[in-house]
Design an enzyme around this catalytic site. Sequence first.
Site, short mmCIF file in Angstrom:
data_model
loop_
_atom_site.label_atom_id
_atom_site.label_comp_id
_atom_site.label_asym_id
_atom_site.label_seq_id
_atom_site.Cartn_x
_atom_site.Cartn_y
_atom_site.Cartn_z
N LYS A 119 0.82 -1.22 0.00
CA LYS A 119 0.00 0.00 0.00
C LYS A 119 0.85 1.26 0.00
CE LYS A 119 -2.46 3.46 1.81
NZ LYS A 119 -1.95 4.66 2.50
N PRO A 160 -3.08 2.07 -4.69
CA PRO A 160 -2.97 1.82 -3.26
C PRO A 160 -4.33 1.41 -2.68
CG PRO A 160 -2.18 4.05 -3.84
CD PRO A 160 -2.90 3.49 -5.03
N ASP A 191 -6.18 1.00 0.65
CA ASP A 191 -6.25 1.22 2.08
C ASP A 191 -7.63 0.84 2.58
OD1 ASP A 191 -8.07 3.34 1.63
OD2 ASP A 191 -6.41 4.69 1.24
#
Length: 230
Positions: A159, A176, A178
């Site tokens: 990430k 990414p 998250d």
Amino acid sequence: MAGTEEAPWLHQHLAAGEELEPILATFPDDAPLRSAVARCRGLRLLRQEPWECLASFICSSTKQIVQIRQIVALLSERWGHSVAAPPEAVVNRAFPTAATLVSAGEGALRDCKLGFRAPYVLDAARRVVEGRLDLEALAHRDTPAAREALMEIHGVGRKIADCVLLFAYGRQDAFPIDVWVRRALSQLYFPRARRVSAAQLESFSESYFGPYSGYAQQYLFHYIRLEAGR
DNA sequence: CTCCAGGTTATAC
DNA sequence: GTATAACATGGA
């Protein structure tokens, strides 16, 4: 960090930033994405300085965004060199260099509320100072190779590596994932599933969004946060 | 007081 | 490969 929001000094980055709306043409039939784009007009990708971006995102793990800002401000106030800034700016010091943080030491970093992230930032700083990690050279490597190099740092996983690739190096094929993006993907693209694994989300984003996944990630992130805020 | 936050790592099925 | 706890710190 990227966003449409608040800091006045961001405006120059936003104005210079790239239009993200081509994603609309790429996914004409994706209702969730079109909706996200509609609610996030004006969104641009930032192009941050790599070291600042890397260190900031190492500080970000399991922290709220407001706290990440606080940590970055503390580090800058204590060890950053003074820079010209508009009077309304919260901080008028640059983010400290890797060498500065190495000499500051772990205890001093913990004093800036880094907690267990202090040794992680220190590991990254040492690699940069000692030349084991060449942030400038990453710009000339392909995305998977650059990602692999970043993930050698203790405390940098997929990430954070993808955040640096996207926000510092402009790699729009980085995605990414998250907690927010996981939430958005699960809700919008796997509404029936009881649970979707990280590997599943990763392979979905690659095959579905492809080279524009970075664009999509930004819209989905801000969209789901707007949703959560109501 | 408990739960969670722009995760990663070490350890155990 | 997948699940879980631990990691500091503070806000909700």
